[in-house]
Design an enzyme around this catalytic site. Structure first.
Site, PDB file in Angstrom:
ATOM      1  N   LEU A  23       0.933  -1.263   0.133  1.00  0.00           N
ATOM      2  CA  LEU A  23      -0.371   0.005   0.135  1.00  0.00           C
ATOM      3  C   LEU A  23       0.855   1.498  -0.084  1.00  0.00           C
ATOM      4  O   LEU A  23       1.969   0.792   1.000  1.00  0.00           O
ATOM      5  CB  LEU A  23      -0.877  -0.184   1.199  1.00  0.00           C
ATOM      6  CG  LEU A  23      -2.001  -1.325   0.747  1.00  0.00           C
ATOM      7  CD1 LEU A  23      -2.610  -0.979   2.840  1.00  0.00           C
ATOM      8  CD2 LEU A  23      -2.543  -0.856   0.082  1.00  0.00           C
ATOM      9  N   ASP A  24       0.298   2.079  -0.749  1.00  0.00           N
ATOM     10  CA  ASP A  24       1.488   3.495  -0.796  1.00  0.00           C
ATOM     11  C   ASP A  24       1.751   3.775   0.767  1.00  0.00           C
ATOM     12  O   ASP A  24       0.615   4.043   1.204  1.00  0.00           O
ATOM     13  CB  ASP A  24       0.349   4.451  -1.322  1.00  0.00           C
ATOM     14  CG  ASP A  24       0.854   4.238  -3.163  1.00  0.00           C
ATOM     15  OD1 ASP A  24       1.833   3.017  -3.664  1.00  0.00           O
ATOM     16  OD2 ASP A  24      -0.688   4.083  -3.520  1.00  0.00           O
TER      17      ASP A  24
END
Length: 247
Positions: free
Chosen positions: A105-106
């Protein structure tokens, strides 16, 4: 190591003995034995029941473990960061196994992140061909129309990638603030997938959260919480991916 076949160098690396590259050299140098026989060929596959020795020391077999983290915004989906930022394993406490995130996930994205030491399980969940839903909720600066949003299903080009969603649903439109909240379902997740798609349409994503992964949700969790998956959840996730080895 799970009840399956894996490449020998990968098994050695996942045990924590050394890196994948160094494991390959140990194999070609004749320092690795499988079931008491020297193996020197890279790519040799071994089973979870095989006995593996590295430099005369038997490899310890880790039991597979599965965790779900509610990753907060501002955390790196990695095991370490050379800039001293928080990483996902900071939230797991003292886990003896060598685990790693299933996908990423960023930094600015929150939500469900799974971690495991089971390579086959990770591949089942990540590979788009297995069709596992990853459901995100995004807040968009601006209000794209249906014509623009339909491009998300057909796919948009960004940085040499063809990015698309399986489906979308508009949850809320605020014309006074000029924002939209939209639910997006993916089967794959390339780097900054949703943000890049929306940027290609001319819109910025101000908030992004992964709220569902297969049958897993964030129910009863808050940012930073982490828990083990139950045996039932693990089995159901395997079934979703049509894992032929599910018993």
């Amino acid at each position: 190591m799970t009840n399956s076949w894996e490449r020998l160098q990968k098994v050695i690396a996942q045990s924590g003995v050394t890196s994948r590259r160094k494991a390959e050299k140990l194999i070609t140098d004749g320092k690795v034995r499988v079931n008491h026989k020297r193996v020197t060929e890279l790519g040799t596959k071994v089973h979870s029941k095989d006995d593996i020795e590295v430099n005369g020391i038997q490899l310890e077999k880790e039991e597979p473990v599965y965790y779900m983290l509610y990753k907060p915004k501002g955390v790196i989906s990695s095991l370490r960061d050379d800039k001293g930022r928080k990483v996902v394993t900071d939230y797991l406490g003292n886990v003896p196994e060598r685990i790693y995130p299933i996908g990423r996930l960023d930094y600015d994205t929150s939500g469900i992140l799974l971690l495991t030491n089971d390579g086959k399980f990770a591949n089942l969940l990540m590979h788009p061909s297995y069709g596992i839903d990853k459901v995100y909720v995004a807040k968009i600066d601006g209000i794209p129309d249906k014509r623009e949003l339909n491009k998300l299903r057909k796919g948009v080009d960004s940085g040499g990638d063809r990015l698309k969603v399986v489906r979308y649903e508009i949850l809320k439109t605020d014309r006074r603030k000029n924002t939209m909240i939209i639910q997006l379902t993916l089967h794959e997740g390339k780097n900054r997938h949703i943000r890049r798609m929306m940027e290609a349409l001319g819109y910025a994503v101000s908030k992004l959260k992964r709220e569902k992964y297969g049958l897993l949700t964030l129910e009863h969790m808050k940012p930073g919480d982490c828990r083990s998956l139950t045996p039932h959840e693990i089995k159901k996730m395997r079934l979703l991916a049509n894992d032929e080895n599910v018993k």
